[in-house]
Design an enzyme around this catalytic site. Structure first.
Site, PDB file in Angstrom:
ATOM      1  N   SER A 128       8.553 -10.922  -1.179  1.00 36.29           N
ATOM      2  CA  SER A 128       8.192 -11.794  -0.064  1.00 36.29           C
ATOM      3  C   SER A 128       8.113 -13.218  -0.578  1.00 36.29           C
ATOM      4  CB  SER A 128       6.826 -11.369   0.498  1.00 36.29           C
ATOM      5  OG  SER A 128       6.278 -12.373   1.340  1.00 36.29           O
ATOM      6  N   TYR A 141      -2.471 -10.160  -0.043  1.00 37.01           N
ATOM      7  CA  TYR A 141      -1.053  -9.839   0.054  1.00 37.01           C
ATOM      8  C   TYR A 141      -0.263 -10.563  -1.024  1.00 37.01           C
ATOM      9  CZ  TYR A 141       3.593  -9.319   2.171  1.00 37.01           C
ATOM     10  OH  TYR A 141       4.915  -9.025   2.401  1.00 37.01           O
TER      11      TYR A 141
END
Length: 228
Positions: A128, A141
């Site tokens: 990501s 995250y």
């Protein structure tokens, strides 16, 4: 005729994982990993040579991978995202995020290493933009995605006969992004995000670069859109 190469894709019931499976379908025998048995069956039914592999990735064991003797491609696409400030996120969220996004990846890879070694295989970690920078309320995250990068880097050095690629997509039009936008209090504007199929094409680029090429890291962002 030679046997088709085999690819195992996690998170294959939807989003990027399903798009990767579709991109590989013309050339690979597919093992579609995930928790939603019915959704996996639906995806498999639409592909020429695929079988569902329903599994809880955080509890995967040697028995779950029995029968996978040779594996040419392993794509880690499954993951979760729970957003919130450091002040508000309890330890349970951190542990669950790390367990799904990092520990499950490491354990599945470990169990499949013999099969990957036999094939001289390729491991792809769908990371990501949060694996390259940390933003407010993305700490848990981002930490998991930074750890996923470290895992991929170490695997690449420890297993020189394998190829290991990290792909860093920006915001992508998936169900996860819907939840992110709900948390952020904004609209889900799919036209401003990457499409899962675009991310899948980048994964395919890494996999088909040729035997002499090793694409180690690829970053993809929406044109004129969000960075992370």
């Amino acid at each position: 005729m030679s046997e088709r190469p085999t690819a195992l894709v996690t998170g294959a019931s939807r989003g990027v994982g399903a798009a990767v499976a579709a991109a590989l379908a013309p050339t690979h025998h597919l093992i579609l990993g995930g928790r939603d048995k019915d959704a996996l069956a639906d995806v498999a039914a639409g592909l020429p040579d695929a079988r569902p592999w329903p599994v809880e990735l955080t509890q995967v064991t040697q028995a779950d991978v029995a029968g996978i003797e040779r594996l040419d491609v392993l794509v880690h696409s499954a993951g979760i995202s729970v957003l919130g400030s450091i002040a508000d996120l309890p330890a349970a969220v951190w542990r669950r995020t790390m367990d799904v996004n990092v520990v499950a990846v490491a354990e599945l890879t470990r169990l499949l290493l013999p099969a990957l070694r036999r094939a001289g295989g390729h491991v792809v970690c769908v990371n990501s933009g949060s694996g390259q920078r940390a933003n407010p309320e993305w700490a848990a995250y981002a930490a998991s995605k930074f750890a996923l990068k470290a895992f991929a880097d170490a695997l690449r050095l420890e297993e020189p006969e394998l190829r290991v690629t990290t792909v860093y997509p920006g915001r992508t039009a998936t169900d996860m992004q819907r939840e992110v936008r709900r948390h952020e209090g904004g609209d889900f504007e799919a036209e401003k995000y990457l499409q899962p199929e675009s991310v899948a094409r980048v994964v395919l680029t890494a996999l088909t670069a040729g035997p002499d090429a090793h694409l180690t890291e690829l970053t993809i962002r929406p044109r004129g859109g969000h960075v992370n």
